[in-house]
Design an enzyme around this catalytic site. Structure first.
Site, PDB file in Angstrom:
ATOM      1  N   ILE A 196       0.843  -1.192   0.000  1.00  0.00           N
ATOM      2  CA  ILE A 196       0.000   0.000   0.000  1.00  0.00           C
ATOM      3  C   ILE A 196       0.879   1.243   0.000  1.00  0.00           C
ATOM      4  O   ILE A 196       1.759   1.405   0.850  1.00  0.00           O
ATOM      5  CB  ILE A 196      -0.923   0.030   1.238  1.00  0.00           C
ATOM      6  CG1 ILE A 196      -1.821  -1.217   1.269  1.00  0.00           C
ATOM      7  CG2 ILE A 196      -1.759   1.304   1.257  1.00  0.00           C
ATOM      8  CD1 ILE A 196      -2.810  -1.318   0.147  1.00  0.00           C
ATOM      9  N   CYS A 197       0.662   2.144  -0.961  1.00  0.00           N
ATOM     10  CA  CYS A 197       1.371   3.418  -0.995  1.00  0.00           C
ATOM     11  C   CYS A 197       2.886   3.158  -0.997  1.00  0.00           C
ATOM     12  O   CYS A 197       3.377   2.335  -1.760  1.00  0.00           O
ATOM     13  CB  CYS A 197       0.906   4.265   0.183  1.00  0.00           C
ATOM     14  SG  CYS A 197       1.570   5.932   0.283  1.00  0.00           S
ATOM     15  N   ALA A 198       3.632   3.865  -0.147  1.00  0.00           N
ATOM     16  CA  ALA A 198       5.082   3.677  -0.096  1.00  0.00           C
ATOM     17  C   ALA A 198       5.472   2.341   0.528  1.00  0.00           C
ATOM     18  O   ALA A 198       6.662   2.024   0.616  1.00  0.00           O
ATOM     19  CB  ALA A 198       5.744   4.828   0.664  1.00  0.00           C
TER      20      ALA A 198
END
Length: 378
Positions: free
Chosen positions: A158-160
């Site tokens: 998720i995301c970074a």
């Protein structure tokens, strides 16, 4: 990475401003691009659903975090959405004993350590969700991710969190995406990763990655669809306040711009003009709304969100997340208390929070928050 995912970036901007501020600032784009999100071919969507199909009738989902700094919404939103769907067993894990300090706000009690999880579930998880973390190469997290992948788990960055997945070597040669701010860093560290633009989520084999923080909402709905079908996913989406979701994304609309940089710089320099805002914890509150609201208010560079409750005991959310109050036995002054919009659906609560940020600090601050969340505002 410090308390906010972008505080370190803000410090870097200040240093840059001292060393050649004018040239650097005016080298940035003067505005965001009004980019159009291109359509996603049906076969691509079908392939993603196929890659996310469960191997067990009721899958086990593990959301991993490190104790000292794991991104707030990345950790809590997948947990809250999947638990409200009730299509899988979901466990919040920590690399070590004790609470998980989330950034930029909230502290929670995990369900188990990774060691306890391994002892109870030697066969491993069906899915492992990887949030952004303050360290991409935490040895315990990396080793555990590799072991889960070897046992056959589907990994979702998720995301970074995609950088953590990449650091574990699980993205080598694969198609992927990540938060716009960290894309260059991920590609420098993992040069064989093949970046895919204009997608909120990208699947390649047993690994899926997403763009910014708010992408975990459509990602979890897609996972629910893969597990339990479209009707179930649509019912959960309605409960969240979303009438549609998919992998479409206008990547060109999210980048470092001159207005973003000047707003962050001005707010960072004016450190005396920062305020601490109170978020009251209530039993059975919606953990997805709580995460989005606390996250957004803590990304303004003008404020931080702290939780308070009548006692120091943990407060359990609607779907079993145990939140530890930052302060207890106090009643936060009304003027510096923010609403959790308890009667709004989570997506609506985020929009109302962004409206409240605009009213308090102005539209440019709201744009900075939305850019960090990589949120295509409705």
């Amino acid at each position: 990475m410090s308390k906010s995912a972008f505080l370190s970036g803000g410090v870097a901007l200040i240093i840059l401003s001292i060393a050649g501020f004018g040239g650097w600032l005016f080298s940035l784009p003067p505005a965001t691009v009004a980019a159009e999100a291109p359509p996603v071919p049906q076969q691509e969507g079908d392939a993603m659903l196929a890659s996310l199909k469960p191997k067990r009738e009721r899958p086990l989902v593990a959301v991993i975090g490190i104790n000292d700094a794991t991104e707030t919404t990345d950790y809590l939103m997948p947990t809250g959405i999947l638990r409200r769907a009730d299509v899988a067993d979901v466990m919040m894990l920590a690399t070590g004993p004790g609470p998980v300090q989330l950034y930029p706000a909230l502290k929670v009690e995990p369900d188990a350590t990774i060691a306890a999880f391994d002892a109870a579930h030697p066969e491993g998880a069906g899915y492992v969700i990887v949030p952004a973390m303050s360290r991409d190469d935490d040895p315990a997290a990396i080793a555990w991710l590799r072991s889960q992948a070897e046992k056959g788990a589907t990994i979702i960055g998720i995301c970074a969190g995609a950088k953590v997945v990449a650091a574990a070597g699980l993205l080598d040669g694969k198609r992927a995406t990540t938060h716009w701010y960290y894309l260059g860093e991920m590609l420098r560290r993992s040069p064989t990763v093949r970046y895919v633009a204009d997608r909120r989520m990208v699947a390649d084999g047993s690994v899926t990655t997403t763009t910014g923080i708010t992408a975990s909402m459509p990602m979890m709905l897609t996972l629910i669809e893969a597990i339990a079908g479209r009707d179930k996913a649509e019912a959960v989406a309605h409960d969240l306040g979303l009438e549609q979701w998919d992998a479409r994304h206008a990547s060109g609309a999210f980048r470092l711009t001159r207005p973003f940089a000047t707003t962050v710089l001005a707010s960072s320099v004016a450190f005396w003009n920062r305020e601490e805002l109170g978020v009251r914890l209530e039993p059975d509150m919606d953990e997805v709304s709580l995460a989005l609201i606390a996250d957004a208010w803590s990304r303004t560079y003008r404020s931080s969100a702290s939780t308070f409750a009548a006692s120091s005991e943990t407060v359990e959310s609607r779907n079993g997340v145990r939140v530890i109050p930052d302060q207890s036995g106090t009643n936060w002054p009304e003027g510096v208390r923010v609403s959790t919009f308890p009667h709004s659906k989570p997506a609506d609560a985020l929009d109302r929070t962004l409206d409240a940020i605009t009213a308090r600090y102005g539209e440019r601050t709201t744009e900075v928050v939305a850019m960090q969340l990589e949120y295509p505002r409705r």
